[in-house]
Design an enzyme around this catalytic site. Sequence first.
Site, PDB file in Angstrom:
ATOM      1  N   ASP A  68      -8.246  -4.524  -0.256  1.00  0.00           N
ATOM      2  CA  ASP A  68      -8.395  -5.499  -1.983  1.00  0.00           C
ATOM      3  C   ASP A  68      -8.215  -7.000  -1.561  1.00  0.00           C
ATOM      4  OD1 ASP A  68      -9.131  -3.196  -3.005  1.00  0.00           O
ATOM      5  OD2 ASP A  68      -7.347  -2.894  -3.602  1.00  0.00           O
TER       6      ASP A  68
ATOM      7  N   HIS B 243       0.793  -1.362   0.173  1.00  0.00           N
ATOM      8  CA  HIS B 243      -0.095   0.130   0.413  1.00  0.00           C
ATOM      9  C   HIS B 243       0.713   1.195  -0.555  1.00  0.00           C
ATOM     10  CE1 HIS B 243      -2.660   3.075   1.149  1.00  0.00           C
ATOM     11  NE2 HIS B 243      -4.471   2.092   0.981  1.00  0.00           N
TER      12      HIS B 243
END
Length: 455
Positions: free
Chosen positions: A391, A332
Amino acid sequence: MALKDSKVPPEYLDMLCQEYRENNIILPEHYQNVNVKRGLRNKDGTGVVAGVTLITNVHGYLLNEGDVMPVPGELTYRGINIQDIVDHCLADNRFGYEEVAYLLLVGKLPTAKQLDEFIDILAECRELPKHFTEDVLINSPSPNIMNKLQSSILSLYAFDKRAEELTLANVLRQSIELVARLPIIVTRAYQVKKYYYDKVSMSINYAQRELSTAENFLYALRRDNQFTELESRTLDLALMLHADHGGGNNSTFAARVLTSTGTDTYSAMAAAVGSLKGPLHGGANLKVMEMFHDMKEHVKDVHDDEEIARYLTKILNREAGDGSGLIYGMGHAVYTLSDPRAEILRGGAHDLAVQKGFEDDFTLLNAVERLTPEVFRTVKGSTKPVCANVDLYSGLVYQMLDIPMELFTPIFAIARITGWAANRLEELQTGGRIIRPAYKTVMSNQPYTSLGDRV
């Protein structure tokens, strides 16, 4: 490759492409020479500060004398930790997305009376304008629901007599209506798409006043209108976690950029939808599921860590998967040691997997989360921490909820419309200047050549 149904001849396009490539070369050193912060990111990976906000904080590292120090991730809405919000909603056995929407839009937690009033107003606003379903959705179907959602938001402009008014009260009214209507638009656009493109009978269901946002989505999506409490609670959890993620994420920043020009709410929100559609943003969970299904075909034993690690190594070496060298769902831009959304959603995914018989699928994804950091260190020789992002689990959650993959990103938009609206309101009230970064030209001047002298 020839473009079907195109009035532009393929050989002409080939010529134009060749001309473009020859005349549009920007070298890497061009960026370095003028210290361009590509992607609006600093060299250490931190984001360029473009503003201040009271809405959301995404915390994943500390800066110590210029060095990035990884820390466990935290996500706070209006200063309140998302974990605390989720825990209290679960303890009270109630849906939380509506409370999160009020918190983000207004700036404080609602009282019990305020929350009930807000829920009633959302229920009142859910139905679409008269003839909207027929004229906008049925008469102009689209094979892609995100594109249809974007055009539908723009179409709402025509049904709003005060579409251009930028007063706080009016933009709040528009925001509430969009929060209420997006789930209905998405489910109906999907039903229309199934009818026109998949040759399956469509089923148009009306929103139910007594149901939450999550419940109404499942009710409208399913032909029999049936769903379990765990299913709706898990979807509600996903909506809470996706409601906002700071002003710097691509789609929210897009909404702020358009808002800074003084444009209308529908134009700003449509731009955010267009941004979210991209596979590097809201479409990321689709890439996770593509990778996941590929792994299921090649990994024989989901309990064999060594076999899984070997396949992850192949993915990183571009020898497996889609050839990108990326393990989707891992890493991320802000979070370093952990993504709190992934931490929370992992629990919801596990409970749903047990109930619906997806334990092996959950085990495989959990192994990807556990094993990727070490595989990454071994292959890349990097000590940079790598954590799972939300996700990794959201796609599996939606699959277990029998939601088709083409609706994964629209669900993201259903949740994130709240954050977009909150950031638009803040930009309108406190921004004060059009957002306009600079681009440094690296071209050289040249004289104009007469038409007859050009070759």
